[in-house]
Design an enzyme around this catalytic site. Structure first.
Site, PDB file in Angstrom:
ATOM      1  N   HIS A  90       0.858  -1.188   0.000  1.00 24.83           N
ATOM      2  CA  HIS A  90       0.000   0.000   0.000  1.00 24.83           C
ATOM      3  C   HIS A  90       0.893   1.236   0.000  1.00 24.83           C
ATOM      4  CE1 HIS A  90      -3.959   1.939   1.664  1.00 24.83           C
ATOM      5  NE2 HIS A  90      -3.228   2.844   1.003  1.00 24.83           N
ATOM      6  N   HIS A 106      -9.563   0.720  -1.626  1.00 23.76           N
ATOM      7  CA  HIS A 106      -9.572   1.374  -0.324  1.00 23.76           C
ATOM      8  C   HIS A 106     -10.985   1.271   0.245  1.00 23.76           C
ATOM      9  CE1 HIS A 106      -5.780   2.927  -1.636  1.00 23.76           C
ATOM     10  NE2 HIS A 106      -5.684   3.849  -0.700  1.00 23.76           N
ATOM     11  N   ASP A 158       1.651   3.957   2.882  1.00 24.29           N
ATOM     12  CA  ASP A 158       0.603   4.788   2.281  1.00 24.29           C
ATOM     13  C   ASP A 158       1.189   5.945   1.457  1.00 24.29           C
ATOM     14  OD1 ASP A 158      -1.923   5.638   1.604  1.00 24.29           O
ATOM     15  OD2 ASP A 158      -2.589   6.077   3.627  1.00 24.29           O
ATOM     16  N   ASP A 159       1.370   7.099   2.088  1.00 22.04           N
ATOM     17  CA  ASP A 159       1.948   8.290   1.441  1.00 22.04           C
ATOM     18  C   ASP A 159       3.083   8.782   2.334  1.00 22.04           C
ATOM     19  OD1 ASP A 159      -0.145   9.099  -0.833  1.00 22.04           O
ATOM     20  OD2 ASP A 159      -1.275   8.423   0.919  1.00 22.04           O
ATOM     21  N   HIS A 218       1.294   4.786  -2.399  1.00 21.03           N
ATOM     22  CA  HIS A 218       0.940   5.675  -3.508  1.00 21.03           C
ATOM     23  C   HIS A 218       2.227   6.376  -3.940  1.00 21.03           C
ATOM     24  CE1 HIS A 218      -3.399   5.228  -2.749  1.00 21.03           C
ATOM     25  NE2 HIS A 218      -3.036   5.154  -1.476  1.00 21.03           N
ATOM     26  N   GLU A 257     -11.594   2.967   5.956  1.00 19.19           N
ATOM     27  CA  GLU A 257     -10.690   3.890   6.644  1.00 19.19           C
ATOM     28  C   GLU A 257     -11.554   5.040   7.158  1.00 19.19           C
ATOM     29  OE1 GLU A 257      -6.814   6.769   5.795  1.00 19.19           O
ATOM     30  OE2 GLU A 257      -8.209   6.287   4.189  1.00 19.19           O
TER      31      GLU A 257
END
Length: 343
Positions: free
Chosen positions: A19, A195, A276-277, A21, A198
């Site tokens: 996961h 996704h 994630d980011d 990005h 969340e």
């Protein structure tokens, strides 16, 4: 408090990231370098000023600055440089394999050709120090017709994409909005993820599974609100790609000590840890592992399970998966034997 032995174990153990990005790995320093290279004017006067703006109150406030940062990506080399920087950084964290999300609509909407985006990212994956494959994500705040048009643009590059996902703001954009495009992707033999759970409710996880037919849930931490869903995820061994630092930054949990990762694992769920980011949420893979192991009652057995889960849940070919799992098992066998080269 994390002791030195556990710190070394979680840092040095082999792991996969499922996961990430790639646009979210764009560090302020590279944003400014690319802005200068491409003659793009930024709203921030310095790297420090831009980093100081990373004070998000929710997913939308994050997305606003995320899309602004992506504005410096214009040429194939920009996408290559961004991706290579992530791959090198992940290699330092003993990531062996990454399944990288990319958002073509973020770029094609700005006039950047689809082939510029994918060729830059894919070329870096071939040159990088770790195994890496690509998952193309549809932006859920846009229409399904837009997603279908993006899929059509992607078809000439089908050999460079292993799967598709669904990202961006959950609220008001349930998975069933994308039923047709996901069915088309399934027919094309693409792997499916989304996704869900969340910001969105557990029902979004159920819909992603039942309507979109996804194989893996990105985030999914709100599944525990539904005992029936939790039991189903455990029984069917549906993996969750959990992103701890992201969850704290976006206020899914108030503090890391309140995170439900231990509960997920103890319920028999195939939970994994991911970044994630990372440029925006405070850390890459090992930063996430260290944060949860420092805050939660996680053990070496949990570490081994998380490492194994990351490869089990991957879309690697069976023989590659077996090889990586054997590497994990060998690492922990050596660690438990007190091999100082490892711990």
């Amino acid at each position: 408090m994390l002791n030195d032995q556990m710190r070394n174990i979680v840092q040095q153990m082999p792991k996969a990231e499922l996961h990430i990005h790639i646009e979210g790995s764009l560090e302020p320093e590279l944003i400014f370098a690319l802005a200068q290279r491409n003659g793009v004017s930024l709203a921030y006067g310095s790297v420090d000023e831009l980093r100081a703006a990373y004070a998000f109150s929710d997913l939308q406030s994050f997305l606003d600055i995320y899309y602004a940062g992506a504005s410096v990506l214009l040429k194939e080399q920009d996408f290559y440089d961004m991706t290579m920087a992530y791959l090198v950084r992940s290699h330092a964290d003993n990531v062996r394999h990454a399944e990288i999300f990319f958002d073509p609509q973020t770029h094609t909407a700005r006039g950047v050709p689809f082939e510029t985006v994918i060729n830059g990212i894919w070329r870096a994956c071939q040159d990088g120090p770790i195994s890496a494959t690509l998952i193309m994500c549809f932006l859920r705040h846009l229409s399904e017709d837009d997603a279908i048009a993006t899929l059509e643009e992607a078809l000439p590059f089908r050999d460079k994409i292993i799967g598709v996902g669904l990202d961006s703001s959950e609220r008001g954009h349930p998975p069933e909005k994308f039923t047709r495009v996901f069915e088309r992707c399934r027919q094309l033999g693409l792997r499916l993820v989304a996704h869900a759970g969340e910001e969105g409710p557990p029902a979004y996880i159920e819909t992603a599974l039942d309507v979109l037919n996804v194989e893996r849930i990105d985030h999914g931490v709100r599944c525990l609100e539904s005992p029936e869903l939790t039991a189903r995820l455990a029984k069917e061994q549906i993996a969750l790609t959990v992103c701890p630092l992201s969850n704290i930054k976006l206020r899914v949990f108030g503090e890391m000590e309140a995170h439900n990762l231990v509960t997920l694992l103890d319920a028999g769920l195939v939970a994994t840890v991911n970044s994630d980011d990372p440029a925006y949420f405070g850390g890459y893979m090992n930063d996430n592992f260290l944060a949860v192991f420092d805050a939660l009652p996680l053990t070496a057995a949990h570490a081994r399970q998380l490492a194994r889960n990351s490869f089990t849940a991957s879309f690697l070919a069976p023989e590659a998966k077996r090889a990586f799992l054997a590497e994990v098992d060998q690492f922990f066998a050596s660690a438990s034997a007190g091999n100082n080269a490892i711990i």
